[in-house]
Each structure stands twice: as C-alpha cells, then as structure tokens.
Design an enzyme around this catalytic site. Structure first.
Site, PDB file in Angstrom:
ATOM      1  N   LYS A 175       0.883  -1.180   0.000  1.00  0.00           N
ATOM      2  CA  LYS A 175       0.000   0.000   0.000  1.00  0.00           C
ATOM      3  C   LYS A 175       0.909   1.216   0.000  1.00  0.00           C
ATOM      4  O   LYS A 175       1.414   1.642   1.032  1.00  0.00           O
ATOM      5  CB  LYS A 175      -0.901  -0.012   1.243  1.00  0.00           C
ATOM      6  CG  LYS A 175      -2.246   0.674   1.081  1.00  0.00           C
ATOM      7  CD  LYS A 175      -2.167   2.154   0.752  1.00  0.00           C
ATOM      8  CE  LYS A 175      -1.867   3.002   1.964  1.00  0.00           C
ATOM      9  NZ  LYS A 175      -1.635   4.436   1.608  1.00  0.00           N
ATOM     10  N   GLY A 228       6.879   5.575   7.731  1.00  0.00           N
ATOM     11  CA  GLY A 228       6.018   6.751   7.754  1.00  0.00           C
ATOM     12  C   GLY A 228       6.221   7.528   9.032  1.00  0.00           C
ATOM     13  O   GLY A 228       7.249   7.383   9.706  1.00  0.00           O
ATOM     14  N   GLY A 232       1.206   7.416  12.455  1.00  0.00           N
ATOM     15  CA  GLY A 232       0.790   6.255  11.659  1.00  0.00           C
ATOM     16  C   GLY A 232       1.439   4.979  12.190  1.00  0.00           C
ATOM     17  O   GLY A 232       0.792   3.940  12.303  1.00  0.00           O
ATOM     18  N   GLU A 250       9.778   2.034  10.453  1.00  0.00           N
ATOM     19  CA  GLU A 250      10.806   3.044  10.165  1.00  0.00           C
ATOM     20  C   GLU A 250      10.092   4.388  10.238  1.00  0.00           C
ATOM     21  O   GLU A 250       9.290   4.712   9.357  1.00  0.00           O
ATOM     22  CB  GLU A 250      11.387   2.847   8.757  1.00  0.00           C
ATOM     23  CG  GLU A 250      12.112   1.530   8.538  1.00  0.00           C
ATOM     24  CD  GLU A 250      13.493   1.468   9.175  1.00  0.00           C
ATOM     25  OE1 GLU A 250      13.890   2.422   9.878  1.00  0.00           O
ATOM     26  OE2 GLU A 250      14.176   0.453   8.968  1.00  0.00           O
ATOM     27  N   CYS A 284      13.624  11.496   6.281  1.00  0.00           N
ATOM     28  CA  CYS A 284      13.548  11.063   7.682  1.00  0.00           C
ATOM     29  C   CYS A 284      14.868  11.302   8.395  1.00  0.00           C
ATOM     30  O   CYS A 284      14.901  11.470   9.595  1.00  0.00           O
ATOM     31  CB  CYS A 284      13.173   9.600   7.742  1.00  0.00           C
ATOM     32  SG  CYS A 284      14.244   8.557   6.755  1.00  0.00           S
ATOM     33  N   GLU A 385       9.474  16.754  14.636  1.00  0.00           N
ATOM     34  CA  GLU A 385       9.893  16.664  13.237  1.00  0.00           C
ATOM     35  C   GLU A 385       9.083  17.646  12.376  1.00  0.00           C
ATOM     36  O   GLU A 385       7.868  17.736  12.502  1.00  0.00           O
ATOM     37  CB  GLU A 385       9.649  15.231  12.733  1.00  0.00           C
ATOM     38  CG  GLU A 385      10.175  15.003  11.339  1.00  0.00           C
ATOM     39  CD  GLU A 385       9.915  13.573  10.849  1.00  0.00           C
ATOM     40  OE1 GLU A 385       8.781  13.095  10.997  1.00  0.00           O
ATOM     41  OE2 GLU A 385      10.853  12.960  10.317  1.00  0.00           O
TER      42      GLU A 385
HETATM   43  P1  NAD Z   1       2.472   8.876   6.995  1.00  0.00           P
HETATM   44  O1  NAD Z   1       2.659   8.170   8.293  1.00  0.00           O
HETATM   45  O2  NAD Z   1       1.444   9.930   6.906  1.00  0.00           O
HETATM   46  O3  NAD Z   1       2.104   7.816   5.858  1.00  0.00           O
HETATM   47  C1  NAD Z   1       2.951   6.740   5.541  1.00  0.00           C
HETATM   48  C2  NAD Z   1       2.114   5.624   4.955  1.00  0.00           C
HETATM   49  O4  NAD Z   1       1.290   5.079   5.974  1.00  0.00           O
HETATM   50  C3  NAD Z   1       1.160   6.052   3.847  1.00  0.00           C
HETATM   51  O5  NAD Z   1       1.088   5.035   2.881  1.00  0.00           O
HETATM   52  C4  NAD Z   1      -0.160   6.200   4.580  1.00  0.00           C
HETATM   53  O6  NAD Z   1      -1.266   6.046   3.737  1.00  0.00           O
HETATM   54  C5  NAD Z   1      -0.060   5.072   5.582  1.00  0.00           C
HETATM   55  N1  NAD Z   1      -0.823   5.223   6.810  1.00  0.00           N
HETATM   56  C6  NAD Z   1      -0.973   6.338   7.565  1.00  0.00           C
HETATM   57  N2  NAD Z   1      -1.716   6.054   8.657  1.00  0.00           N
HETATM   58  C7  NAD Z   1      -2.018   4.733   8.597  1.00  0.00           C
HETATM   59  C8  NAD Z   1      -2.758   3.858   9.440  1.00  0.00           C
HETATM   60  N3  NAD Z   1      -3.335   4.267  10.562  1.00  0.00           N
HETATM   61  N4  NAD Z   1      -2.865   2.573   9.079  1.00  0.00           N
HETATM   62  C9  NAD Z   1      -2.276   2.129   7.950  1.00  0.00           C
HETATM   63  N5  NAD Z   1      -1.592   2.908   7.115  1.00  0.00           N
HETATM   64  C10 NAD Z   1      -1.452   4.205   7.439  1.00  0.00           C
HETATM   65  O7  NAD Z   1       3.899   9.405   6.558  1.00  0.00           O
HETATM   66  P2  NAD Z   1       4.246  10.323   5.290  1.00  0.00           P
HETATM   67  O8  NAD Z   1       3.748  11.692   5.563  1.00  0.00           O
HETATM   68  O9  NAD Z   1       3.848   9.629   4.043  1.00  0.00           O
HETATM   69  O10 NAD Z   1       5.836  10.301   5.344  1.00  0.00           O
HETATM   70  C11 NAD Z   1       6.552  11.139   6.141  1.00  0.00           C
HETATM   71  C12 NAD Z   1       7.001  10.448   7.400  1.00  0.00           C
HETATM   72  O11 NAD Z   1       7.709   9.249   7.066  1.00  0.00           O
HETATM   73  C13 NAD Z   1       7.974  11.282   8.189  1.00  0.00           C
HETATM   74  O12 NAD Z   1       7.681  11.225   9.563  1.00  0.00           O
HETATM   75  C14 NAD Z   1       9.326  10.630   7.916  1.00  0.00           C
HETATM   76  O13 NAD Z   1      10.277  10.855   8.894  1.00  0.00           O
HETATM   77  C15 NAD Z   1       8.933   9.201   7.799  1.00  0.00           C
HETATM   78  N6  NAD Z   1       9.947   8.454   7.043  1.00  0.00           N
HETATM   79  C16 NAD Z   1      10.734   7.559   7.704  1.00  0.00           C
HETATM   80  C17 NAD Z   1      11.730   6.875   7.033  1.00  0.00           C
HETATM   81  C18 NAD Z   1      12.600   5.878   7.747  1.00  0.00           C
HETATM   82  O14 NAD Z   1      13.206   5.048   7.071  1.00  0.00           O
HETATM   83  N7  NAD Z   1      12.705   5.907   9.071  1.00  0.00           N
HETATM   84  C19 NAD Z   1      11.919   7.089   5.672  1.00  0.00           C
HETATM   85  C20 NAD Z   1      11.107   8.010   5.024  1.00  0.00           C
HETATM   86  C21 NAD Z   1      10.112   8.670   5.718  1.00  0.00           C
END
Ligand code: NAD
Length: 491
Positions: A175, A228, A232, A250, A284, A385
């Site tokens: 997804k 994410g 989330g 992550e 991230c 963040e």
């Molecule tokens: P997000 O958490 O909003 O979304 C990430 C994914 O999770 C999306 O596909 C979203 O649809 C899904 N999602 C969100 N809530 C969910 C739930 N309750 N159940 C199931 N799926 C859900 O994150 P974003 O805005 O897309 O990305 C930015 C974030 O990702 C930042 O906090 C960043 O630091 C983090 N990030 C971490 C890494 C890492 O490797 N540690 C890498 C890249 C980004």
C-alpha cells in the site's frame, strides 16, 4: 489524464467501488492522473491472491536460485526504466529529477544484493544430547507481508522491504502513499514482466485510514513493514499487537548534526546545508538540529546562512535546481505552521521563514530554506519533526554538552559529527542514541548497511544481510533414527 489500476494476482484491475484519488503535481499544480481509492474488499482480494501464491502454485515450490534469477531480472528491468520511474516520482512528490534518478538508479542493487542471499539461507544440524536423534532447523518464510510506504522516496523504501521479503520466499501486498502511488503501480508491471508468478507481488492504492488500515487488520497478513510518521506507526503497532503480528517500523527523526571546533569547517558547512536542505528537508534522516560548538558559533553559523542563500529553488525537472516544491499541500501547510511555532517560541529567524515567491516558481508549493538560530533544545521546534526545509541551530559548550543535547530528543534515527579527533569520533559514536552515525559526512547509505531507529524512530532494521531474518521464522525438526520409541509411560 492517466488512469492507473491496482495490480492484483498478476493483472491490473479497477477498484470494486470505482472510486479514485487524484495525482497532483506539486510544481505545476496540475492533476495529471488518478489512482484507485481502494477499500476493504480490494485489499481482501489482493491478500487472498498473495496467500494463494504463498501456499500453492509455482512460487511455493520455487528453488532459491530460481527466485534469485527472477529478482536479478527485476533489477535489470528497473535499471532499464530508471528515467521513466524517476519521472513519475518527480511528478508526484516534487523532488528533483536529479535526486530521484540517482535514487531509482541504485534500487537494482537492493534486488541484486538480496538475490545473492536467497540461496544462502540455511538451517543447521544441531548436536543435541540425543545421539539417536537427528535435530535440525529450517528457516521458513512467513507468508503474506503487508508493506506500507511514504511519499518521500517511494520505490526506494519499497525495495528495502520487498527485496529481502522476496529473497526469503514471502509474498507481498503493498500500500504505497496516497500522494505517490503511481510509481509502485508502474513498478508492479515490471514485476510481471520479470516473470514473477501471479499473486507474489500485489499493489493496492488508497488512503492510510482505509486501504492501509484494511491491510494492517487483515488476519492473513502475517507481518507488517511500515515506513512513515510516528502517528501512523503507532496506530499500525497498536492494531498489529491485537493480532500478535510482528512489525518493522521506520519512523521519523530529529537528527543531530554536531560540528566541533576542530572540524574541517569548509566540509562541515557544506555538510550542514546538505544534511537539512537536500530533498527540501523531506527526509527522515534530515540533519534538522545543527549543534555548533560555542567557540566557533559566531563565525560558522553565518557561513551556513550564506551557503543556504545560494540554494536554487525551481522546476524539479531542471538539472540546475537544488530544491523542488514541497510534496503536497497538507505538508506545505504543516511546515508553515511549524515555522510559525518556532517564531512564537522566540527562535531567531536567520533566513527564510516564509513561503518562497521567487520568479520561476509558478504555482509550486515552495518554502524558503529556513534557519532558526539560538534555538533552545527544549523548544518544540527543536523536538518535533518538521519534515521540511527548516534547520534549528543550537550552541553547545563541550563534548559532554553536545552529547546531552544530541540525545535529549525522543527520536534516534540519524546523527553526525564533524571533527578531526579520532578518539572523539569513537567516544561520541558509541554514545549517540541513533541507528546511524555519520562522521565527516552525512546521508551516505548503502543496501549493505543496516538502517533503522533508536527510541521513537522505529523498530527493527532494514538493509544489510542480517535483516533477512526479519522475513524468516525458524522451525526445529527432531527425528528419531533408532526405529524404537520409548514412551515415558512405560506402558
Ligand atoms: P504517513 O505516516 O502519513 O504515511 C505513511 C504511509 O502510511 C502512507 O502510505 C499512509 O497512507 C499510511 N498510513 C498512515 N496512517 C495509517 C494507518 N493508521 N494505518 C495504515 N496505514 C497508514 O507518513 P508520510 O507523511 O507519508 O511520510 C513522512 C514520514 O515518514 C515522516 O515522519 C518521515 O520521517 C517518515 N519516514 C521515515 C523513514 C525511515 O526510514 N525511518 C523514511 C522516510 C520517511
């Protein structure tokens, strides 16, 4: 207008509901495509296909070398489609083509690396205290893995999950982020072209609270790999706990980038700017807290501000552009709210702090690279963040002070130090509470290097050889060779 469909059981299929989400280009403002807004039943069909592929059919009996051959073919196909895949990602998330092309160009390495491990997964024969028993272990795949990815590096972060999961014989339902789903759908076509059996890799697009939640809660999804934000991640973790489902998380970061007075300050200044402003801070591992030793603070910080002033904002497809637009409108609004918060907390704005209105930016969602100086590490702007082009500069007195400030945060993803003192390198690297420590560099990464977070930055590791065990479980087999069974009941 490009209409994309889910990829399920080896074919592109529309969502049952007929509902779609727009794909927005954050630079031009144009809606350039639509992707399925999938619901529970689409996810259920995809999970059923992945379960079937895992239990029966060619994948379930395929040898490790044969799986590896498919993965190498997939790597070759990605390499042949780098330009196309990178352009799709730029259209969706506004990162520069230069960056996305380099990033997508490295993705084949993930598939080649884990393909190389596929036929090295072996159990052990164990020397137990029963000479008439053969005791051995089998390393078995888990089943259907649910993979949920964010918008900032879509195919790259997918490779971190999918390559080891396939090498170990699992199947996947993916997804992707609702903001950047098209590249995963295009990629799925390459999976089919590579010759993977139907159902091994499925992509279902949609919202986190709908398709994402359905995937997390599906009882036949046996493990989740999520990248994410913390909110989330915590929601996924809580739901998974109810089914005793393991997770790899992550999550976010607020990474310290520490500049000691003895550093090569030319390198450190360039590193400070690139650490935060590469990808417009939408990374991230962004070095969002710059810790500068008090003795060099008054000379070093102006150099960082001056270099930041040279950053070129613009069309992400233009090779001269350093930073493209913010990826989407909610993120743009969030960044501006965070900047307002920093100002209200009394942090000094050394540059930026406003939406960018330079010529040539069109309708793009641009924020000026922003530097807050004289930040107190207790401020929210230093603790939370931003995921945007916002740097907090925090002075420190000595090594102990630097470590105290660096670790005084709930995250622990990236960290860096700039120094020429080799003893200090090892002292500080040992004490930083972060999954990665860079020394006199920033952001260097490799598929061979484990990556992941301490504290609230996540659970588990991605990358490196060891992580294949995240997608395996161990079974013990004990075989009586004596031909006689001795019952404890002596009946
Ligand atoms: P997000 O958490 O909003 O979304 C990430 C994914 O999770 C999306 O596909 C979203 O649809 C899904 N999602 C969100 N809530 C969910 C739930 N309750 N159940 C199931 N799926 C859900 O994150 P974003 O805005 O897309 O990305 C930015 C974030 O990702 C930042 O906090 C960043 O630091 C983090 N990030 C971490 C890494 C890492 O490797 N540690 C890498 C890249 C980004």
């Amino acid at each position: 207008m490009e209409i994309w469909e889910n990829y399920i059981d080896g074919a592109y299929v529309p969502p049952r509901s007929g509902a779609y989400l727009d794909c927005d280009n954050p630079f031009s403002g144009e809606i350039w495509g639509r992707v399925p807004r999938s619901a529970d039943e689409d996810v259920a069909i995809a999970v059923a296909a992945a379960s079937r592929a895992f239990r029966e059919g060619p994948w379930s009996v395929m040898t490790a070398p044969a799986r590896a051959a498919l993965m190498r073919r997939l790597g070759d196909l990605i390499a042949a489609h780098v330009d196309e895949l990178a352009a799709i990602e730029v259209r969706d998330n506004g990162k520069t083509y230069r960056e996305m092309k380099a990033q997508v160009g490295r993705i084949p390495e993930w598939y080649y690396f884990y393909a190389g491990l596929a036929d090295k997964i072996a159990g052990e024969v164990l020397p137990t205290d029963r000479p008439d028993h053969l005791s051995y272990t089998r390393r078995e795949p888990l089943g259907v893995i649910g993979m949920i990815t964010p918008w900032n590096s879509p195919l790259n972060l997918l490779a971190w999950k999918l390559a080891p999961a396939l090498a170990t014989g699992n199947t996947a339902v993916i997804k992707p982020s609702e903001f950047t789903s098209a590249s995963a759908l295009r990629f799925a076509g390459l999976v089919g072209e590579a010759g993977f059996p139907a159902g091994v890799v499925n992509v279902v697009t949609g919202l986190g609270g709908e398709a994402g939640k359905a995937l997390v809660n599906h009882p036949d999804v046996v493990k989740l790999a999520f990248t994410g934000g913390v909110d989330g991640g915590l929601a996924v973790y809580a739901s998974a706990a109810g089914q005793l489902k393991p997770v790899i998380l992550e999550l976010g970061g607020k990474s310290p980038n520490i500049v000691f007075e003895d550093a090569n300050l030319d390198n450190a200044a360039q590193g400070a700017v690139a650490a935060i402003f590469a990808s417009g801070g939408q990374s991230c591992i962004a070095g969002s807290r710059l810790l500068v030793q008090r003795s060099i603070y008054d000379t070093f910080v102006p150099r960082v501000v001056e270099l930041t002033g040279r950053i070129r904002l613009g069309d992400p497809m233009d090779p001269a552009t350093h930073i493209g637009p913010v990826a989407n409108k909610p993120q743009f609004d969030r960044i501006l709210q965070r900047i307002a918060l920093g100002k209200s907390e009394g942090a000094h704005v050394a540059c930026g702090g406003v939406p960018a209105t330079r010529p040539g930016l069109g309708k793009g969602l641009f924020v000026e690279p922003t530097i807050f100086t004289e930040v107190d590490n207790n401020m929210r702007i230093a603790q939370e963040e931003v995921f945007g082009p916002v740097l907090c500069v925090i002075p420190f007195e000595d090594e102990a002070d630097a470590l105290r400030i660096a670790n005084d945060v709930r995250f622990g993803l990236g960290s860096a130090l700039w120094t020429q003192d080799v003893n200090r390198v090892h002292r500080v690297a040992a004490k930083l509470q972060a999954g990665t420590v860079w020394v006199n560099t920033y952001r260097a990464s490799s598929n061979i290097t484990p990556f992941g977070g301490y504290k609230m930055s996540g659970l588990g590791r991605e990358g490196g050889a060891d992580m294949i065990h995240e997608y395996l479980q161990t079974k013990s087999v004990l075989l009586n060779l004596s031909g006689k069974y001795t019952s404890p009941f002596d009946l």
